[in-house]
Design a protein around this motif. Structure first.
Motif, PDB file in Angstrom:
ATOM      1  N   ASN A  87       1.031  -1.073   0.059  1.00 33.50           N
ATOM      2  CA  ASN A  87       0.057  -0.166  -0.042  1.00 33.50           C
ATOM      3  C   ASN A  87       0.950   1.227  -0.030  1.00 33.50           C
ATOM      4  OD1 ASN A  87      -2.840  -0.881   0.620  1.00 33.50           O
ATOM      5  ND2 ASN A  87      -1.783  -2.047   1.807  1.00 33.50           N
ATOM      6  N   ILE A  88       2.233   1.362  -0.054  1.00 31.09           N
ATOM      7  CA  ILE A  88       3.008   2.386   0.037  1.00 31.09           C
ATOM      8  C   ILE A  88       2.765   3.292  -1.377  1.00 31.09           C
ATOM      9  CG2 ILE A  88       5.351   3.146   0.068  1.00 31.09           C
ATOM     10  CD1 ILE A  88       6.056   1.094   1.864  1.00 31.09           C
ATOM     11  N   ASP A  89       2.554   4.232  -1.268  1.00 33.59           N
ATOM     12  CA  ASP A  89       2.476   5.461  -2.399  1.00 33.59           C
ATOM     13  C   ASP A  89       3.729   5.135  -3.115  1.00 33.59           C
ATOM     14  OD1 ASP A  89       3.269   8.359  -3.401  1.00 33.59           O
ATOM     15  OD2 ASP A  89       0.843   7.952  -3.564  1.00 33.59           O
ATOM     16  N   PRO A  90       3.591   5.438  -4.292  1.00 34.80           N
ATOM     17  CA  PRO A  90       4.624   5.180  -5.643  1.00 34.80           C
ATOM     18  C   PRO A  90       5.941   6.350  -5.098  1.00 34.80           C
ATOM     19  CG  PRO A  90       2.812   5.120  -6.699  1.00 34.80           C
ATOM     20  CD  PRO A  90       2.345   5.240  -5.347  1.00 34.80           C
ATOM     21  N   GLY A  91       5.275   7.791  -4.658  1.00 27.72           N
ATOM     22  CA  GLY A  91       6.532   8.529  -4.358  1.00 27.72           C
ATOM     23  C   GLY A  91       7.065   8.030  -3.215  1.00 27.72           C
ATOM     24  N   ILE A  92       6.454   7.263  -2.058  1.00 25.02           N
ATOM     25  CA  ILE A  92       7.149   7.108  -0.823  1.00 25.02           C
ATOM     26  C   ILE A  92       8.097   5.884  -1.289  1.00 25.02           C
ATOM     27  CG2 ILE A  92       7.079   6.218   1.410  1.00 25.02           C
ATOM     28  CD1 ILE A  92       6.224   9.106   0.863  1.00 25.02           C
ATOM     29  N   GLN A  93       7.594   4.838  -2.274  1.00 20.37           N
ATOM     30  CA  GLN A  93       8.650   3.749  -2.428  1.00 20.37           C
ATOM     31  C   GLN A  93      10.021   4.350  -3.022  1.00 20.37           C
ATOM     32  OE1 GLN A  93       6.581   1.184  -5.357  1.00 20.37           O
ATOM     33  NE2 GLN A  93       4.463   1.411  -4.606  1.00 20.37           N
ATOM     34  N   ALA A  94       9.944   5.458  -4.016  1.00 24.82           N
ATOM     35  CA  ALA A  94      11.299   5.863  -4.346  1.00 24.82           C
ATOM     36  C   ALA A  94      11.958   6.396  -3.102  1.00 24.82           C
ATOM     37  CB  ALA A  94      10.971   7.022  -5.367  1.00 24.82           C
ATOM     38  N   LYS A  95      11.547   7.052  -2.105  1.00 27.85           N
ATOM     39  CA  LYS A  95      12.295   7.370  -1.083  1.00 27.85           C
ATOM     40  C   LYS A  95      12.831   6.392  -0.197  1.00 27.85           C
ATOM     41  CE  LYS A  95      10.693  12.183  -0.777  1.00 27.85           C
ATOM     42  NZ  LYS A  95      10.133  13.228   0.295  1.00 27.85           N
ATOM     43  N   LEU A  96      11.926   5.405  -0.087  1.00 29.48           N
ATOM     44  CA  LEU A  96      12.141   4.085   0.795  1.00 29.48           C
ATOM     45  C   LEU A  96      13.368   3.237  -0.142  1.00 29.48           C
ATOM     46  CD1 LEU A  96      11.616   2.044   2.960  1.00 29.48           C
ATOM     47  CD2 LEU A  96       9.823   1.122   1.344  1.00 29.48           C
ATOM     48  N   LEU A  97      13.210   3.483  -1.478  1.00 31.17           N
ATOM     49  CA  LEU A  97      14.391   2.381  -2.096  1.00 31.17           C
ATOM     50  C   LEU A  97      15.704   3.286  -1.813  1.00 31.17           C
ATOM     51  CD1 LEU A  97      15.516   0.493  -4.114  1.00 31.17           C
ATOM     52  CD2 LEU A  97      14.722   2.242  -5.839  1.00 31.17           C
ATOM     53  N   ARG A  98      15.661   4.613  -1.828  1.00 29.51           N
ATOM     54  CA  ARG A  98      16.848   5.131  -1.430  1.00 29.51           C
ATOM     55  C   ARG A  98      17.825   5.028  -0.018  1.00 29.51           C
ATOM     56  NH1 ARG A  98      17.948  11.182   0.379  1.00 29.51           N
ATOM     57  NH2 ARG A  98      20.082  11.257   0.603  1.00 29.51           N
ATOM     58  N   VAL A  99      16.658   4.984   0.772  1.00 28.90           N
ATOM     59  CA  VAL A  99      17.140   4.579   2.255  1.00 28.90           C
ATOM     60  C   VAL A  99      17.931   2.954   2.143  1.00 28.90           C
ATOM     61  CG1 VAL A  99      16.522   4.305   4.403  1.00 28.90           C
ATOM     62  CG2 VAL A  99      15.428   6.144   3.402  1.00 28.90           C
ATOM     63  N   LEU A 100      16.893   2.041   1.410  1.00 34.72           N
ATOM     64  CA  LEU A 100      17.502   0.934   1.316  1.00 34.72           C
ATOM     65  C   LEU A 100      18.977   0.787   0.556  1.00 34.72           C
ATOM     66  CD1 LEU A 100      14.486  -1.273   0.885  1.00 34.72           C
ATOM     67  CD2 LEU A 100      15.555  -0.912   2.961  1.00 34.72           C
ATOM     68  N   GLN A 101      19.220   1.507  -0.166  1.00 34.27           N
ATOM     69  CA  GLN A 101      20.552   1.644  -1.152  1.00 34.27           C
ATOM     70  C   GLN A 101      21.532   2.194  -0.221  1.00 34.27           C
ATOM     71  OE1 GLN A 101      18.788   3.478  -4.562  1.00 34.27           O
ATOM     72  NE2 GLN A 101      18.702   1.583  -5.618  1.00 34.27           N
ATOM     73  N   SER A 102      21.348   3.391   0.422  1.00 36.18           N
ATOM     74  CA  SER A 102      22.366   4.157   0.889  1.00 36.18           C
ATOM     75  C   SER A 102      22.427   4.289   2.552  1.00 36.18           C
ATOM     76  CB  SER A 102      22.053   5.750   0.475  1.00 36.18           C
ATOM     77  OG  SER A 102      20.839   6.275   0.976  1.00 36.18           O
ATOM     78  N   ARG A 103      21.238   3.789   3.284  1.00 34.70           N
ATOM     79  CA  ARG A 103      21.125   3.828   4.618  1.00 34.70           C
ATOM     80  C   ARG A 103      21.155   5.084   5.161  1.00 34.70           C
ATOM     81  NH1 ARG A 103      18.881  -1.188   6.060  1.00 34.70           N
ATOM     82  NH2 ARG A 103      19.759  -2.660   4.565  1.00 34.70           N
ATOM     83  N   THR A 104      20.739   6.338   4.046  1.00 34.66           N
ATOM     84  CA  THR A 104      20.594   7.481   4.638  1.00 34.66           C
ATOM     85  C   THR A 104      19.133   8.191   4.382  1.00 34.66           C
ATOM     86  OG1 THR A 104      21.810   8.260   2.682  1.00 34.66           O
ATOM     87  CG2 THR A 104      23.403   8.054   4.595  1.00 34.66           C
ATOM     88  N   PHE A 105      18.782   9.150   4.780  1.00 35.80           N
ATOM     89  CA  PHE A 105      17.624   9.959   4.401  1.00 35.80           C
ATOM     90  C   PHE A 105      17.555  11.370   5.033  1.00 35.80           C
ATOM     91  CE2 PHE A 105      16.708   8.054   8.394  1.00 35.80           C
ATOM     92  CZ  PHE A 105      15.920   8.744   9.166  1.00 35.80           C
ATOM     93  N   GLU A 106      16.804  12.302   4.888  1.00 31.19           N
ATOM     94  CA  GLU A 106      16.566  13.619   5.509  1.00 31.19           C
ATOM     95  C   GLU A 106      15.192  13.445   6.198  1.00 31.19           C
ATOM     96  OE1 GLU A 106      17.645  13.701   1.997  1.00 31.19           O
ATOM     97  OE2 GLU A 106      19.651  13.389   2.733  1.00 31.19           O
ATOM     98  N   ARG A 107      14.872  14.160   6.955  1.00 32.30           N
ATOM     99  CA  ARG A 107      13.588  14.636   7.734  1.00 32.30           C
ATOM    100  C   ARG A 107      12.708  15.379   6.858  1.00 32.30           C
ATOM    101  NH1 ARG A 107      16.403  15.950  12.470  1.00 32.30           N
ATOM    102  NH2 ARG A 107      16.747  13.802  14.036  1.00 32.30           N
ATOM    103  N   VAL A 108      11.575  15.203   6.677  1.00 36.08           N
ATOM    104  CA  VAL A 108      10.882  16.229   5.848  1.00 36.08           C
ATOM    105  C   VAL A 108      11.213  17.619   6.212  1.00 36.08           C
ATOM    106  CG1 VAL A 108       8.474  16.872   4.925  1.00 36.08           C
ATOM    107  CG2 VAL A 108       8.958  14.456   5.483  1.00 36.08           C
ATOM    108  N   GLY A 109      11.504  18.282   5.460  1.00 40.08           N
ATOM    109  CA  GLY A 109      11.911  19.902   5.667  1.00 40.08           C
ATOM    110  C   GLY A 109      13.341  20.144   6.070  1.00 40.08           C
ATOM    111  N   GLY A 110      14.015  19.181   6.361  1.00 42.20           N
ATOM    112  CA  GLY A 110      15.486  19.086   6.844  1.00 42.20           C
ATOM    113  C   GLY A 110      16.512  18.912   5.567  1.00 42.20           C
ATOM    114  N   GLN A 111      17.792  19.467   5.993  1.00 43.50           N
ATOM    115  CA  GLN A 111      18.769  19.399   4.970  1.00 43.50           C
ATOM    116  C   GLN A 111      19.776  18.276   5.445  1.00 43.50           C
ATOM    117  OE1 GLN A 111      18.810  21.114   2.387  1.00 43.50           O
ATOM    118  NE2 GLN A 111      16.730  21.885   2.928  1.00 43.50           N
ATOM    119  N   LYS A 112      19.809  18.152   6.729  1.00 42.37           N
ATOM    120  CA  LYS A 112      20.828  17.124   7.369  1.00 42.37           C
ATOM    121  C   LYS A 112      20.519  15.707   6.876  1.00 42.37           C
ATOM    122  CE  LYS A 112      22.964  15.479  11.790  1.00 42.37           C
ATOM    123  NZ  LYS A 112      22.789  15.751  13.141  1.00 42.37           N
ATOM    124  N   SER A 113      21.607  14.963   6.529  1.00 41.38           N
ATOM    125  CA  SER A 113      21.698  13.664   5.886  1.00 41.38           C
ATOM    126  C   SER A 113      21.792  12.903   7.329  1.00 41.38           C
ATOM    127  CB  SER A 113      22.694  13.173   5.075  1.00 41.38           C
ATOM    128  OG  SER A 113      22.779  11.907   4.529  1.00 41.38           O
TER     129      SER A 113
END
Length: 348
Positions: free
Chosen positions: A140-166
């Motif tokens: 049920n994950i939205d396609p836009g969220i799927q892309a962000k989830l993929l990035r976390v699985l690949q790099s193990r990094t992310f930014e909070r919504v509205g944030g700049q810090k990795s």
């Protein structure tokens, strides 16, 4: 020595046998399980061994199973059997949130990131750091969220919504679905690259109707728990009640059985639950609910191998349609084909 130690560990984790039928029925006795999962079923025991094998790896896991089969219990077993036990086990129901809320819940947000964001919010990934994140109903994950989830699985990094810090995290992902993701990928509704990232190890949970030997065992365990919680003097089930429970198809699986036993215990007027304490749909199934002659469970008098061959030939070797006709999972069908050395391509 290592093999012997693993074998000994496997024996220790096997559940004890269910208490045998007695003249007046089944009485609740203490039960042992695999990290809280009770089963005498061969498929389930194979799954227990798989959990032990993969527990200490970093591989992501995808759990398939109908609604109510206990996918979260399996996810918790993987976590508890691993070196991450004692660390966070964070769950998220991906079917319960809109896209905007899901992004914030997964990755968190900074103060002022959007209207109503009065404070910083720590998301599930950060809360699960060094532990396990269980994504239930991942389809049920939205396609836009799927892309962000993929990035976390690949790099193990992310930014909070509205944030700049990795932000870096060490999180193992266990996902679950009651819909075959490969079919959603084929339909263009789920990212192929994300599917392969999640499906490093695949676990298939059989529905309760395919593990009928577990129904009395689970019913007695639920009975014991609910009798204690509700201060009821209920000690077991009559043989007739057990027979009714085993004869029902349980479309809601273990969760439905749990609810049926809770209702029966609360309303019980005697120490043994009888058929009168069970819902009418259990004791008096509607016409057509029982297995049809084409289904495997209704043809036990015929050689099972021939049933499988006939069904495969009828459906031109199509495994999915054959499994649906026999009302067994594809995993079960493949296991039976292997057992009888049947090649579907050779009998189309």
């Amino acid at each position: 020595a290592v093999a012997a130690a693993l074998a000994e560990r496997n024996r220790d984790l096997r559940p004890t046998a269910a208490p045998p039928p007695r003249h007046r029925g089944l009485l609740a006795t203490p039960a042992q399980g695999f990290y809280g999962i009770l089963s005498q079923n061969v498929q389930m025991h194979d799954m227990f061994e798989l959990v032990q094998t993969i527990a200490d790896s970093v591989a992501n896991v995808l759990i398939y199973g109908e609604t109510g089969t206990g996918k979260e219990l399996v996810a918790r077993a993987i976590h508890d059997a691993s070196s991450r036990h004692g660390r966070p086990f964070v769950t998220m129901d991906c079917s319960a949130l809109a896209r905007e809320l899901m992004e914030s819940e997964l990755f968190g947000h900074e103060k002022g990131a959007f209207t109503g964001a009065h404070d910083r919010h720590i998301g599930r990934f950060e809360r699960a750091n060094t532990g396990t994140l269980f994504l239930d109903e991942v389809a049920n994950i939205d396609p836009g969220i799927q892309a962000k989830l993929l990035r976390v699985l690949q790099s193990r990094t992310f930014e909070r919504v509205g944030g700049q810090k990795s932000i870096s995290v060490d999180v193992r992902i266990i996902a679950a679905t009651n819909v075959p993701l490969d079919e959603l990928v084929a339909a263009g509704k789920f990212r192929d690259d994300l599917y392969h990232r999640l499906n490093v190890v695949e676990i298939n949970l059989p529905p309760l109707r395919e593990r009928a030997e577990d129904i009395p065992l689970l019913a007695l365990e639920f009975l014991k728990r609910f009798a204690r919680q509700n201060n009821k003097d209920v000690r077991g089930l009559t043989d007739a009640a057990v027979q009714s429970l085993r004869g029902y198809r349980w479309p809601g699986n273990v969760r439905e059985l749990e609810n049926v036993i809770l209702q029966a215990v609360v309303l019980a007027k005697s120490p043994l639950l009888d058929t009168a304490d069970l819902p009418r749909r259990i004791t008096q199934p509607v016409e057509g609910q029982t297995a049809l002659p084409t289904k495997l469970t209704a043809q036990l008098e015929e050689p099972e191998k021939q049933i499988l061959i006939n069904a495969i030939r009828q459906h031109g070797g199509n495994i999915k349609r054959t499994a649906e006709m026999l009302e067994i999972s594809r995993t079960t069908l493949y296991a039976k084909l292997k057992k009888y050395q049947i090649d579907p391509d050779a009998i189309r």
